[in-house]
Design a protein around this motif. Sequence first.
Motif, PDB file in Angstrom:
ATOM      1  N   UNK A  16       0.838  -1.201   0.000  1.00  0.00           N
ATOM      2  CA  UNK A  16       0.000   0.000   0.000  1.00  0.00           C
ATOM      3  C   UNK A  16       0.872   1.249   0.000  1.00  0.00           C
ATOM      4  N   UNK A  17       1.941   1.219   0.773  1.00  0.00           N
ATOM      5  CA  UNK A  17       2.868   2.348   0.803  1.00  0.00           C
ATOM      6  C   UNK A  17       3.504   2.576  -0.557  1.00  0.00           C
ATOM      7  N   UNK A  18       3.849   1.501  -1.237  1.00  0.00           N
ATOM      8  CA  UNK A  18       4.399   1.607  -2.589  1.00  0.00           C
ATOM      9  C   UNK A  18       3.399   2.262  -3.539  1.00  0.00           C
ATOM     10  N   UNK A 157      24.822  18.574   4.585  1.00  0.00           N
ATOM     11  CA  UNK A 157      25.331  19.423   3.512  1.00  0.00           C
ATOM     12  C   UNK A 157      24.460  20.603   3.172  1.00  0.00           C
ATOM     13  N   UNK A 158      23.232  20.601   3.681  1.00  0.00           N
ATOM     14  CA  UNK A 158      22.355  21.735   3.476  1.00  0.00           C
ATOM     15  C   UNK A 158      21.617  21.768   2.151  1.00  0.00           C
ATOM     16  N   UNK A 159      21.734  20.686   1.355  1.00  0.00           N
ATOM     17  CA  UNK A 159      21.057  20.682   0.058  1.00  0.00           C
ATOM     18  C   UNK A 159      19.574  20.315   0.170  1.00  0.00           C
ATOM     19  N   UNK A 160      19.224  19.648   1.223  1.00  0.00           N
ATOM     20  CA  UNK A 160      17.843  19.230   1.421  1.00  0.00           C
ATOM     21  C   UNK A 160      17.695  18.538   2.762  1.00  0.00           C
ATOM     22  N   UNK A 161      16.463  18.277   3.141  1.00  0.00           N
ATOM     23  CA  UNK A 161      16.210  17.595   4.413  1.00  0.00           C
ATOM     24  C   UNK A 161      15.639  16.215   4.146  1.00  0.00           C
ATOM     25  N   UNK A 162      16.201  15.223   4.799  1.00  0.00           N
ATOM     26  CA  UNK A 162      15.752  13.851   4.656  1.00  0.00           C
ATOM     27  C   UNK A 162      14.434  13.679   5.398  1.00  0.00           C
ATOM     28  N   UNK A 163      13.456  13.076   4.713  1.00  0.00           N
ATOM     29  CA  UNK A 163      12.140  12.853   5.308  1.00  0.00           C
ATOM     30  C   UNK A 163      11.815  11.375   5.300  1.00  0.00           C
ATOM     31  N   UNK A 164      11.359  10.868   6.435  1.00  0.00           N
ATOM     32  CA  UNK A 164      10.875   9.490   6.530  1.00  0.00           C
ATOM     33  C   UNK A 164       9.355   9.547   6.410  1.00  0.00           C
ATOM     34  N   UNK A 165       8.825   9.002   5.331  1.00  0.00           N
ATOM     35  CA  UNK A 165       7.381   9.051   5.074  1.00  0.00           C
ATOM     36  C   UNK A 165       6.702   7.800   5.642  1.00  0.00           C
ATOM     37  N   UNK A 166       5.679   8.015   6.427  1.00  0.00           N
ATOM     38  CA  UNK A 166       4.916   6.915   7.035  1.00  0.00           C
ATOM     39  C   UNK A 166       3.423   7.151   6.784  1.00  0.00           C
ATOM     40  N   UNK A 167       2.974   6.976   5.553  1.00  0.00           N
ATOM     41  CA  UNK A 167       1.589   7.345   5.217  1.00  0.00           C
ATOM     42  C   UNK A 167       0.510   6.509   5.901  1.00  0.00           C
ATOM     43  N   UNK A 168       0.900   5.380   6.499  1.00  0.00           N
ATOM     44  CA  UNK A 168      -0.092   4.499   7.128  1.00  0.00           C
ATOM     45  C   UNK A 168      -0.081   4.575   8.648  1.00  0.00           C
ATOM     46  N   UNK A 169       0.762   5.397   9.211  1.00  0.00           N
ATOM     47  CA  UNK A 169       1.077   5.266  10.635  1.00  0.00           C
ATOM     48  C   UNK A 169      -0.127   5.482  11.549  1.00  0.00           C
ATOM     49  N   UNK A 170      -1.096   6.282  11.141  1.00  0.00           N
ATOM     50  CA  UNK A 170      -2.260   6.548  11.993  1.00  0.00           C
ATOM     51  C   UNK A 170      -3.542   5.899  11.457  1.00  0.00           C
ATOM     52  N   UNK A 171      -3.395   4.927  10.561  1.00  0.00           N
ATOM     53  CA  UNK A 171      -4.559   4.272   9.961  1.00  0.00           C
ATOM     54  C   UNK A 171      -4.781   2.897  10.571  1.00  0.00           C
ATOM     55  N   UNK A 172      -6.045   2.509  10.670  1.00  0.00           N
ATOM     56  CA  UNK A 172      -6.362   1.135  11.054  1.00  0.00           C
ATOM     57  C   UNK A 172      -6.121   0.238   9.849  1.00  0.00           C
ATOM     58  N   UNK A 174      -8.248  -1.640   8.452  1.00  0.00           N
ATOM     59  CA  UNK A 174      -9.393  -1.449   7.555  1.00  0.00           C
ATOM     60  C   UNK A 174      -9.211  -0.206   6.697  1.00  0.00           C
ATOM     61  N   UNK A 175      -8.691   0.872   7.305  1.00  0.00           N
ATOM     62  CA  UNK A 175      -8.441   2.108   6.564  1.00  0.00           C
ATOM     63  C   UNK A 175      -7.375   1.897   5.486  1.00  0.00           C
ATOM     64  N   UNK A 176      -6.345   1.147   5.849  1.00  0.00           N
ATOM     65  CA  UNK A 176      -5.255   0.870   4.904  1.00  0.00           C
ATOM     66  C   UNK A 176      -5.782   0.096   3.701  1.00  0.00           C
ATOM     67  N   UNK A 177      -6.574  -0.922   3.961  1.00  0.00           N
ATOM     68  CA  UNK A 177      -7.137  -1.728   2.879  1.00  0.00           C
ATOM     69  C   UNK A 177      -8.052  -0.880   2.009  1.00  0.00           C
ATOM     70  N   UNK A 211      -5.136  -9.685  12.178  1.00  0.00           N
ATOM     71  CA  UNK A 211      -5.309  -8.253  11.929  1.00  0.00           C
ATOM     72  C   UNK A 211      -5.700  -7.993  10.480  1.00  0.00           C
ATOM     73  N   UNK A 212      -5.099  -8.742   9.574  1.00  0.00           N
ATOM     74  CA  UNK A 212      -5.407  -8.592   8.147  1.00  0.00           C
ATOM     75  C   UNK A 212      -6.848  -9.007   7.856  1.00  0.00           C
ATOM     76  N   UNK A 213      -7.248 -10.167   8.356  1.00  0.00           N
ATOM     77  CA  UNK A 213      -8.606 -10.657   8.116  1.00  0.00           C
ATOM     78  C   UNK A 213      -9.644  -9.723   8.718  1.00  0.00           C
ATOM     79  N   UNK A 214      -9.339  -9.187   9.894  1.00  0.00           N
ATOM     80  CA  UNK A 214     -10.250  -8.225  10.540  1.00  0.00           C
ATOM     81  C   UNK A 214     -10.424  -6.998   9.661  1.00  0.00           C
ATOM     82  N   UNK A 215      -9.339  -6.516   9.064  1.00  0.00           N
ATOM     83  CA  UNK A 215      -9.404  -5.351   8.196  1.00  0.00           C
ATOM     84  C   UNK A 215     -10.280  -5.577   6.976  1.00  0.00           C
ATOM     85  N   UNK A 216     -10.183  -6.775   6.384  1.00  0.00           N
ATOM     86  CA  UNK A 216     -11.038  -7.086   5.236  1.00  0.00           C
ATOM     87  C   UNK A 216     -12.497  -7.232   5.661  1.00  0.00           C
ATOM     88  N   UNK A 217     -12.740  -7.882   6.822  1.00  0.00           N
ATOM     89  CA  UNK A 217     -14.118  -8.026   7.312  1.00  0.00           C
ATOM     90  C   UNK A 217     -14.763  -6.670   7.531  1.00  0.00           C
TER      91      UNK A 217
END
Length: 229
Positions: A16-18, A157-172, A174-177, A211-217
């Motif tokens: 899903x993150x991909x 080096x000041x060229x940019x800031x590294x960001x760790x993206x976690x788009x699912x971190x606050x989702x259940x 079911x929300x992710x699915x 957890x996966x089956x619960x999300x689909x249900x």
Amino acid sequence: MKKAVLLLSGGLDSTTTLAIAKSQGFEVYALSFAYGQRHSHELIAAKAIAAHYGVKEHRTFTIDLGGFGGSALTEDAIAVPKDRGSEEMAHGIPVTYVPARNAVFLSFALAWAEVLKAYDIFIGVNALDFSGYPDCRPEFIKAFEAMANLATAYGVGGEGRIAIHTPLIHLSKADIIRKGIALGIDYGMTTSCYDPDAKGHACGHCDACQLRLKGFRENNLGDPAPYSV
């Protein structure tokens, strides 16, 4: 296109993150690990998923976290818990936790990102339906991101800031699915089970399966992945 390094396990969350990263226009470099886990089915899935989404490059690194042991996912002597109730899963850190796994994986992702001059790293961690893993919490991600910007040549080096993206971190789950289905994901390609059979069919009883089956249900859907029961 902006480059991004993405941790791809072959499971529901990382797939899903991909899909999210691709929908946001990133050129994705996917990274998977043979880390001494019980089975290789997730790596087979990751390879197929990376090809399906046309990532720029997909690498699989071999590292031996199993050499340390301490987890049911890397040590055969420790049984994978089955049929735990939601109340039990909500408390404590289970034996399926692999010591420092996400810290190790993110460190590899950071090294590759530095070589690529990619300032974006994606990981599919989740702080709601996460089985109590400490390295899936927002506090950990925030701390790792701060460290990444202090510990790398391109970070300071000041060229940019590294960001760790976690788009699912606050989702259940079911929300992710629901989000993944909206993006057209075929979840039949993914595998989440901690203890699949020889054919790669999910057990249906471990924490990940439950957890996966619960999300689909909760979405009034059946899971398209194969199960042994």
